[in-house]
Write a protein that holds these residues in place. Structure first.
Motif, PDB file in Angstrom:
ATOM      1  N   ASN A   8       1.074  -1.127   0.026  1.00  0.00           N
ATOM      2  CA  ASN A   8      -0.016   0.069  -0.062  1.00  0.00           C
ATOM      3  C   ASN A   8       0.815   1.063   0.009  1.00  0.00           C
ATOM      4  O   ASN A   8       0.609   2.401  -0.721  1.00  0.00           O
ATOM      5  N   LYS A  11       2.621   2.155  -3.551  1.00  0.00           N
ATOM      6  CA  LYS A  11       1.777   2.084  -4.928  1.00  0.00           C
ATOM      7  C   LYS A  11       1.206   3.380  -5.328  1.00  0.00           C
ATOM      8  O   LYS A  11       1.199   4.326  -4.378  1.00  0.00           O
ATOM      9  N   TYR A  12       0.874   3.610  -6.414  1.00  0.00           N
ATOM     10  CA  TYR A  12       0.171   4.921  -6.574  1.00  0.00           C
ATOM     11  C   TYR A  12      -1.352   4.843  -6.404  1.00  0.00           C
ATOM     12  O   TYR A  12      -1.946   3.916  -6.341  1.00  0.00           O
ATOM     13  N   HIS A  13      -1.526   5.897  -5.671  1.00  0.00           N
ATOM     14  CA  HIS A  13      -3.067   6.190  -5.156  1.00  0.00           C
ATOM     15  C   HIS A  13      -3.731   7.311  -6.043  1.00  0.00           C
ATOM     16  O   HIS A  13      -3.524   8.356  -5.648  1.00  0.00           O
ATOM     17  N   LYS A  16      -9.259   9.983  -5.072  1.00  0.00           N
ATOM     18  CA  LYS A  16     -10.677   9.515  -4.849  1.00  0.00           C
ATOM     19  C   LYS A  16     -11.603  10.711  -4.779  1.00  0.00           C
ATOM     20  O   LYS A  16     -11.029  11.784  -4.405  1.00  0.00           O
ATOM     21  N   ALA A  66      -4.239  10.066   0.997  1.00  0.00           N
ATOM     22  CA  ALA A  66      -4.301   8.948  -0.134  1.00  0.00           C
ATOM     23  C   ALA A  66      -4.332   7.417   0.104  1.00  0.00           C
ATOM     24  O   ALA A  66      -5.027   6.816  -0.509  1.00  0.00           O
ATOM     25  N   ARG A  67      -3.673   7.096   1.232  1.00  0.00           N
ATOM     26  CA  ARG A  67      -3.362   5.706   1.613  1.00  0.00           C
ATOM     27  C   ARG A  67      -4.521   5.242   2.466  1.00  0.00           C
ATOM     28  O   ARG A  67      -4.619   3.878   2.298  1.00  0.00           O
TER      29      ARG A  67
END
Length: 68
Positions: A8, A11-13, A16, A66-67
């Motif tokens: 997690n 990685k690219y987030h 949202k 983001a995460r």
């Protein structure tokens, strides 16, 4: 074996719904504080450290959004 937390964190987030607005609020408030520090603190190593740590706080806050 994989570690889900590591997966997690690295990685690219993609943003949202609602997240970009949260990033902007945090950046704007941090900018206000950065300007205050710049105006009120004498030029010094400590002032530079304060500004650097404020930038780090913004980055970690945005990572938290983001995460999670």
């Amino acid at each position: 074996m994989t570690n889900p937390q590591i997966e997690n964190n690295f990685k690219y987030h993609s943003p949202k719904e609602g997240q970009p607005a949260k990033y902007e609020v945090i950046r704007n408030k941090a900018k206000e504080l950065a300007m205050l520090i710049d105006e009120e603190c004498p030029d010094s190593r400590e002032k530079v450290a304060a500004q650097t740590n404020l930038e780090q706080a913004v980055m970690w806050a945005n990572a938290g959004i983001a995460r999670n």
